[in-house]
Design a protein around this motif. Sequence first.
Motif, PDB file in Angstrom:
ATOM      1  N   TYR A 594       0.818  -1.209   0.000  1.00  0.00           N
ATOM      2  CA  TYR A 594       0.000   0.000   0.000  1.00  0.00           C
ATOM      3  C   TYR A 594       0.856   1.265   0.000  1.00  0.00           C
ATOM      4  O   TYR A 594       0.550   2.234  -0.696  1.00  0.00           O
ATOM      5  CB  TYR A 594      -0.923  -0.014   1.228  1.00  0.00           C
ATOM      6  N   HIS A 595       1.967   1.268   0.757  1.00  0.00           N
ATOM      7  CA  HIS A 595       2.753   2.498   0.827  1.00  0.00           C
ATOM      8  C   HIS A 595       3.442   2.800  -0.500  1.00  0.00           C
ATOM      9  O   HIS A 595       3.797   3.958  -0.770  1.00  0.00           O
ATOM     10  CB  HIS A 595       3.796   2.378   1.956  1.00  0.00           C
ATOM     11  N   GLU A 596       3.609   1.784  -1.373  1.00  0.00           N
ATOM     12  CA  GLU A 596       4.237   2.033  -2.662  1.00  0.00           C
ATOM     13  C   GLU A 596       3.332   2.901  -3.557  1.00  0.00           C
ATOM     14  O   GLU A 596       3.823   3.663  -4.414  1.00  0.00           O
ATOM     15  CB  GLU A 596       4.557   0.714  -3.346  1.00  0.00           C
ATOM     16  N   PHE A 597       2.028   2.794  -3.401  1.00  0.00           N
ATOM     17  CA  PHE A 597       1.119   3.649  -4.168  1.00  0.00           C
ATOM     18  C   PHE A 597       1.325   5.123  -3.793  1.00  0.00           C
ATOM     19  O   PHE A 597       1.312   6.010  -4.650  1.00  0.00           O
ATOM     20  CB  PHE A 597      -0.339   3.240  -3.904  1.00  0.00           C
ATOM     21  N   HIS A 598       1.532   5.368  -2.511  1.00  0.00           N
ATOM     22  CA  HIS A 598       1.750   6.753  -2.082  1.00  0.00           C
ATOM     23  C   HIS A 598       3.107   7.268  -2.550  1.00  0.00           C
ATOM     24  O   HIS A 598       3.257   8.470  -2.823  1.00  0.00           O
ATOM     25  CB  HIS A 598       1.624   6.852  -0.559  1.00  0.00           C
ATOM     26  N   SER A 655       4.041   7.688 -21.518  1.00  0.00           N
ATOM     27  CA  SER A 655       5.400   7.166 -21.655  1.00  0.00           C
ATOM     28  C   SER A 655       6.197   7.400 -20.385  1.00  0.00           C
ATOM     29  O   SER A 655       7.429   7.480 -20.418  1.00  0.00           O
ATOM     30  CB  SER A 655       6.102   7.821 -22.842  1.00  0.00           C
ATOM     31  N   SER A 656       5.536   7.550 -19.252  1.00  0.00           N
ATOM     32  CA  SER A 656       6.211   7.851 -17.996  1.00  0.00           C
ATOM     33  C   SER A 656       7.053   6.667 -17.530  1.00  0.00           C
ATOM     34  O   SER A 656       6.560   5.531 -17.415  1.00  0.00           O
ATOM     35  CB  SER A 656       5.173   8.213 -16.936  1.00  0.00           C
ATOM     36  N   GLN A 657       8.323   6.923 -17.254  1.00  0.00           N
ATOM     37  CA  GLN A 657       9.201   5.884 -16.740  1.00  0.00           C
ATOM     38  C   GLN A 657       8.815   5.492 -15.323  1.00  0.00           C
ATOM     39  O   GLN A 657       8.978   4.336 -14.924  1.00  0.00           O
ATOM     40  CB  GLN A 657      10.650   6.379 -16.780  1.00  0.00           C
ATOM     41  N   LEU A 658       8.297   6.433 -14.550  1.00  0.00           N
ATOM     42  CA  LEU A 658       7.866   6.126 -13.186  1.00  0.00           C
ATOM     43  C   LEU A 658       6.719   5.120 -13.201  1.00  0.00           C
ATOM     44  O   LEU A 658       6.761   4.090 -12.510  1.00  0.00           O
ATOM     45  CB  LEU A 658       7.418   7.418 -12.485  1.00  0.00           C
ATOM     46  N   LEU A 659       5.687   5.423 -13.968  1.00  0.00           N
ATOM     47  CA  LEU A 659       4.532   4.541 -14.019  1.00  0.00           C
ATOM     48  C   LEU A 659       4.890   3.203 -14.658  1.00  0.00           C
ATOM     49  O   LEU A 659       4.388   2.148 -14.238  1.00  0.00           O
ATOM     50  CB  LEU A 659       3.410   5.228 -14.802  1.00  0.00           C
ATOM     51  N   TYR A 660       5.787   3.232 -15.646  1.00  0.00           N
ATOM     52  CA  TYR A 660       6.210   1.991 -16.284  1.00  0.00           C
ATOM     53  C   TYR A 660       6.935   1.094 -15.292  1.00  0.00           C
ATOM     54  O   TYR A 660       6.680  -0.122 -15.224  1.00  0.00           O
ATOM     55  CB  TYR A 660       7.115   2.314 -17.477  1.00  0.00           C
ATOM     56  N   SER A 661       7.840   1.676 -14.493  1.00  0.00           N
ATOM     57  CA  SER A 661       8.559   0.865 -13.502  1.00  0.00           C
ATOM     58  C   SER A 661       7.620   0.316 -12.447  1.00  0.00           C
ATOM     59  O   SER A 661       7.786  -0.797 -11.961  1.00  0.00           O
ATOM     60  CB  SER A 661       9.663   1.713 -12.851  1.00  0.00           C
ATOM     61  N   PHE A 662       6.627   1.106 -12.076  1.00  0.00           N
ATOM     62  CA  PHE A 662       5.690   0.669 -11.057  1.00  0.00           C
ATOM     63  C   PHE A 662       4.892  -0.546 -11.529  1.00  0.00           C
ATOM     64  O   PHE A 662       4.565  -1.431 -10.740  1.00  0.00           O
ATOM     65  CB  PHE A 662       4.753   1.822 -10.703  1.00  0.00           C
ATOM     66  N   GLU A 668      10.946  -3.431  -4.850  1.00  0.00           N
ATOM     67  CA  GLU A 668      10.108  -2.515  -4.097  1.00  0.00           C
ATOM     68  C   GLU A 668      10.247  -1.102  -4.649  1.00  0.00           C
ATOM     69  O   GLU A 668      11.347  -0.642  -4.942  1.00  0.00           O
ATOM     70  CB  GLU A 668      10.487  -2.543  -2.609  1.00  0.00           C
ATOM     71  N   PHE A 669       9.124  -0.422  -4.787  1.00  0.00           N
ATOM     72  CA  PHE A 669       9.093   0.942  -5.312  1.00  0.00           C
ATOM     73  C   PHE A 669       9.201   1.894  -4.127  1.00  0.00           C
ATOM     74  O   PHE A 669       8.234   2.143  -3.409  1.00  0.00           O
ATOM     75  CB  PHE A 669       7.783   1.183  -6.062  1.00  0.00           C
ATOM     76  N   VAL A 670      10.398   2.410  -3.897  1.00  0.00           N
ATOM     77  CA  VAL A 670      10.651   3.260  -2.735  1.00  0.00           C
ATOM     78  C   VAL A 670      11.148   4.614  -3.198  1.00  0.00           C
ATOM     79  O   VAL A 670      11.596   4.789  -4.329  1.00  0.00           O
ATOM     80  CB  VAL A 670      11.676   2.602  -1.785  1.00  0.00           C
ATOM     81  N   ASN A 671      11.110   5.564  -2.287  1.00  0.00           N
ATOM     82  CA  ASN A 671      11.548   6.924  -2.560  1.00  0.00           C
ATOM     83  C   ASN A 671      13.005   7.070  -2.153  1.00  0.00           C
ATOM     84  O   ASN A 671      13.343   7.616  -1.125  1.00  0.00           O
ATOM     85  CB  ASN A 671      10.672   7.917  -1.789  1.00  0.00           C
TER      86      ASN A 671
END
Length: 921
Positions: A594-598, A655-662, A668-671
């Motif tokens: 869930y925290h990865e969505f944020h 074509s967002s690289q962020l959304l593509y990686s997600f 894990e998708f972290v900041n």
Amino acid sequence: MAAWQVICKEVANLRELMARNGRFSAAIGCLTLLTVVFYNHLSILAIPWFFLGGMASFYILFSRISVLPNLLIMYERKKPLTAREQPLAHICTVCGDSDCMRHKSDLTLNKVQPWNDIYIPERVDVALSELFELIFRDYVYSWYTPLISKEEEFVNELRVTLRHLVAVVLRRVRDVDLPTFILDKLVKAALCHLDVLLRAKQKAKWGEDFQELVFKTYGNHLHCAVRNRKAELEYLRHLCEMLFPLLIPRNSHDNKATQTFVREVASGSIFLLGMDVVADPDIVNKLLMIFFDEEPFPPATDPPSEKVVLLESFSNIHPVNKSSALQYEMSEILGDHSLLFPFLQYMKRDGALNILQFCLTVEDFNRRSLVPDMTDEQKQSLHGEAQDLHLLYFAPGAVDKIKFDEDIEAEMQEIVNGPYEGVTRLRTSSTLFRAYEHAYKLMENVFCPLFHHSDEYFTLMCGKRRQVLPKQATRVVTKRSSDPIAAMHRLGSRIKGVFRSSNADSDTASMSSLDIAESESSQPPSDTELLSDEEEAGMKSPIHDMSAWRVSIPRIDARLDGTKDYCVYVIDVQRIDVKEGGGEETSWEVERRYHEFHVLEAKLKEFHGIFEDAQLPQRRPLHPFASISLDFMEKRKDSCEKFLQTLLTKPNLRSSQLLYSFLTKSEEFVNKFLGDVNLGKLVRTMSYRVIKERGQHLDPFLQSFIASVEAPKPKAGKMEEAVDPAKHLAEKLDSPIFGDNAGLPLIRETLKEPGPDPSADYLQLNGIFDYILYLATAVFNVAPWMHQGLIVFQKLFKNSLETFLDSYLAKKLEIVQSEEQVEDIIHNLRDVLFFDDEPPRTDAQKQQRKEETFQQMLDFFPKQLHQVIGEDKFCAGLRFVFDGLQYPKLNKQLAYTLLDIVLLEAFPELAVNVKDPSAEV
């Protein structure tokens, strides 16, 4: 006969009235009896008979009309139609049709170049140019020349824009009937303001602040700009935003940066300070001294100068001799087929292709008509072509008609309707030449500037628009070498190549080298050298179109991490843009906590801004060691699914690289900054990342890279204090004279004035005589007999007096608008703004000016008026009017009310969004 019938009818009505009024009938009967008895004394009895005849005549007359018509016919002035009274039918300037649906309504020479038919005296033009040159010297050249450039292109654009603004204002003012506008609207608004002051005076108590009492009396009718200084600035910003499209050239309307810059400069540095100056009591007293000055205007001694086009010399004072590489002249377009075709396409799209066709046809016609010895067959052929030319472009109702001058159309019709031998007149007369010049000027001044901002022109300069998804080159995937020495050799070669290309090829590089889709130098390296992580995941290109992806969250699974369990969303991804068996994956699943969505939401806000329709529920703060329960995840599942589905519909995220990686990566998708990043991949895809994600995760890398290649910075000089915007705004709003204006909060959501009905509470005056009656009764408190006399005088001479005052004011305005007076006003304004070295005026000087102004007002009115009204009453009434202009905050209310009335009269388009301010009071 009809008039006699009307008189008989009125006499019958008079008899009926006499029959109802017994006393009146008895008086008539007694007078008749006395006349019969004392017939010898008829001369004495004629006096009461004449009195009764006069009463009967007045009754018959005023039962039909309440006021006598104008008796001063010689003073009647023909009033022009105002902008709102003019007919709404639009006459097309291209074809002359009132119901034209082919050409755009704004494709007129007067809208593109509003100064086109505005001629002013040369001396006024020189004075105005001098004032603007001083403005440019102090406020443009002071920072532009030493800091930016010595070229004049930018300054020339400012000159043209300023010329456009002045021309629009002059054109608007020229359409206003100033005498009628001043008497019917401005004076009425000023008297309404005076009425509020009188009603506040009646409520005033000893020691109470009069300004605060007036604000309470105004109530909801108080202008929103007067409530506080911040609301005043916001109101001026809103006003500038509405005036911007009406005053600035069309090609600047869509530039938001220009709009914001001009709005802030105009509202904060021009209008705000200007309204403070206008409402300053000392400045008001100076204006009153000028207005009540009995010395007449000095007569003109110099002969009038010739008329010139508005600010033509000012806008061309620094012409740019070199031709622009990004713009073409009309002659170049007509002489080059590669330019003519896109211009033709543009003219066709705007429905003005007939103008271009006419110019090309006339050029061809002139070439064949200049043959010295034409045979009869050639003359007949040319005459037939001239007839076709007339039917297509000159004749009324023609499909491709162009609006020419009437004499051109008449002469052209005469030639084509005459014998064929008369066709030779077209090469000796100026008819066809003038028609060609008109069409050519229309294309050069209207359509050519618009063409330089069209899609056809940008296609000509930059090529066709590229597809969002360029063709993907076929890649040959080979196994990556496991030799670390070889890998480092390949990495060093690629970095070396990057620096070599930046030095050796800098002269031949172009902006197109940054294009990933078509430029070979910016293509990612071949997979024979380096295999990307995306390809290892099964996706063959780092450029994606995720608008054809479909996502859903079918379930929530539990996972165990050592001794701690947690829940994940299982995201199902489907691709509908590829077929199964085509070598690319069509569906897969990704697990996200869930925290990865944020984290995704935060990074998208950072790089792409806030998406109002794609937001997650607000995240609650949790205990550091707490875990999210399954019930909590179930409640948030629909929100997370809708969040992802909405993101995939955004064009700038396709074509967002962020959304593509997600949606593709399993880690894990972290900041964090570049968790486990392959350096070769970073160098290879750096330009793509910078363009697509505005520098995602590259800030530290770019900072260290720039620091390693830039030249050493010079030693710091004297430190300049940084400007705090909030502090600067507070200093601008701070005023020792006005304080915080009324100090009232602006509780409304918008800056529009409230709309209560003012008729029940506020003064209603119509006409000059109503103004006189109100001043005599409410301000000067005249005797009842004088008030009754004014009412009788109103019945007899109301229209005559108003006609005379209207004519008198029109003549005075003509004197003020004369060449000498306008030049003198501009010079005075120049001296005040740029050459006023006098120290600030002291309180003693202001008090002295105040006393001199009041004494000059007393001396302006004739002594007979003092005696009729009464010396004490006249001085007391005039003192109250004068003292009402000595309150700066109340002057601000009056100034904004008058400003709104002036703007609504000059710009009727604003009435759609702004309520008529004259109804406020």
